[in-house]
Design an enzyme around this catalytic site. Sequence first.
Site, PDB file in Angstrom:
ATOM      1  N   SER A 133       1.053  70.641  20.676  1.00  0.00           N
ATOM      2  CA  SER A 133       2.097  71.334  21.013  1.00  0.00           C
ATOM      3  C   SER A 133       3.466  70.554  21.090  1.00  0.00           C
ATOM      4  CB  SER A 133       1.592  72.155  22.177  1.00  0.00           C
ATOM      5  OG  SER A 133       1.331  71.478  23.087  1.00  0.00           O
ATOM      6  N   GLU A 162      17.012  54.865  31.187  1.00  0.00           N
ATOM      7  CA  GLU A 162      17.471  56.065  31.565  1.00  0.00           C
ATOM      8  C   GLU A 162      16.844  56.192  33.313  1.00  0.00           C
ATOM      9  OE1 GLU A 162      17.804  58.699  27.590  1.00  0.00           O
ATOM     10  OE2 GLU A 162      16.161  58.667  28.585  1.00  0.00           O
ATOM     11  N   PHE A 185       6.996  68.442  19.545  1.00  0.00           N
ATOM     12  CA  PHE A 185       7.946  69.022  18.627  1.00  0.00           C
ATOM     13  C   PHE A 185       7.433  69.241  17.251  1.00  0.00           C
ATOM     14  CE2 PHE A 185      10.388  66.535  21.766  1.00  0.00           C
ATOM     15  CZ  PHE A 185      11.381  67.494  22.026  1.00  0.00           C
TER      16      PHE A 185
END
Length: 475
Positions: free
Chosen positions: A14, A176, A16
């Site tokens: 489920s 990040e 992209f």
Amino acid sequence: MTTVKRHQVVIIGSGFGGLKAARSLKHADVDVTLISRTTTHLFQPLLYQVATGILSEGEIAPTTRLVLRDQKNVRVRLGEVEGIDLQAKTVTSRLMSQETVTPYDSLIVAAGAQQSYFGNDHFATFAPGMKTIDDALELRGRILGAFEAAEVVTDHAERERRLTFVVVGAGPTGVELAGQIAELAERTLAGAFRSIRPEDCRVILLDAAPAVLPPMGRKLGLKAQKRLERLGVEIQLNAMVTNVDYMGITVKDKDKDKDKDKDGSERRIECACKVWSAGVQASPLGELIAEQSDGSQIDRAGRVIVEPDLTVKGHPYVFVVGDLMAVPDVPGMAQGAIQGAAYATDIIKRALAGQDDPANREPFKYWDKGSMATVSRFDAVAQVPIPKTSKKLEFGGPLAWLAWLVLHLVYLVGYKNRLTTLVTWFITFLGRGRGQMAITSQMIYARTAMQALQSRQGPLAAVEAADKIEKDESA
């Protein structure tokens, strides 16, 4: 009167790729069954913001069943896929003790990838990855819990260990996350403790590679590295992790100067919180599919080396997309999964119209839309191909950061999630607060507790225990 059975499409995953495939078949004369091991569609690129208290898990992981509830030709089925029979054209999934066999005419496998520890899976106990909501919530608990523990310990060495954070892997996720841990300590937690100064914590980003953000090139890698260093992040390159335990990690430094006396030297970094973002391994379903094909192979990461039309050999309507497919020059990013799913569903639609010739299909062509990585507040790096040339536009700073914000908002599913995320970003990045700072002991210890139960009683012990509780309650 006999009813003609519609073409059955089964989609595994489920993410992209899986969600794009299901949506692309909305108006097709097919019945779609989407099988997923989770109830949500996870926007994985923003997991690090869940881990550092910016976003809630619901904002980046809407429930798949609700996303697709208005698409009447789709059935969403929760379960772990345990078997795929390419000859019988069936997919076997399990939810607790319930086994389900789903037949298909066309199969799209978008099962994604998981964290790779390069053969050292025991590292995961002390250094969680960053692939699932469970990972992000556990890391939030460990990150914030480290500050809480440092506040109460009296031993200086132990306090330093608690305030040392190590992120393994200098790719986009590692960059990040390291940047956000530093900003969390410097901005949000500053002044909130009495025995420690959170802004004095030590954040280390290390990688066995010689550069930060290797796929984005030397220029952008250096730009990201310099920005992280201004935030106080220590960058340690050419450093390979050889062991991870409760107290810290062991690192072997590579021989950068070809000095044999230095080659193979090991050192310790004492740290309480470790994060692993150094590699990925494809779903085991890739090997299962390749073994049943007419000669398809898998690469070292477990990805299926697909045909030019994204199928496996001998099975023209079995497609592999996303992180599970190995296609030259197609990175393991959301765009590769989305474009691969769109290509596969276009073939299925042409087949329904009698216009598909498997032997003469146009090969899949990937459109590279570029890549981005945010480094810190108001700072990111971006690389965008220039049309009709082999060159790429590279830039960083506030403009790249704004572009990153817009792009991620566009790909979030649901208007409500986009609006709440935008408001949350506005509050967080212009101020000091973060709205998702709650942690619980379950975040930190639940996974290790389940692993301990499984190791004592077998791999299905946790599932069987939950199933027994459910049966007892219903009785």
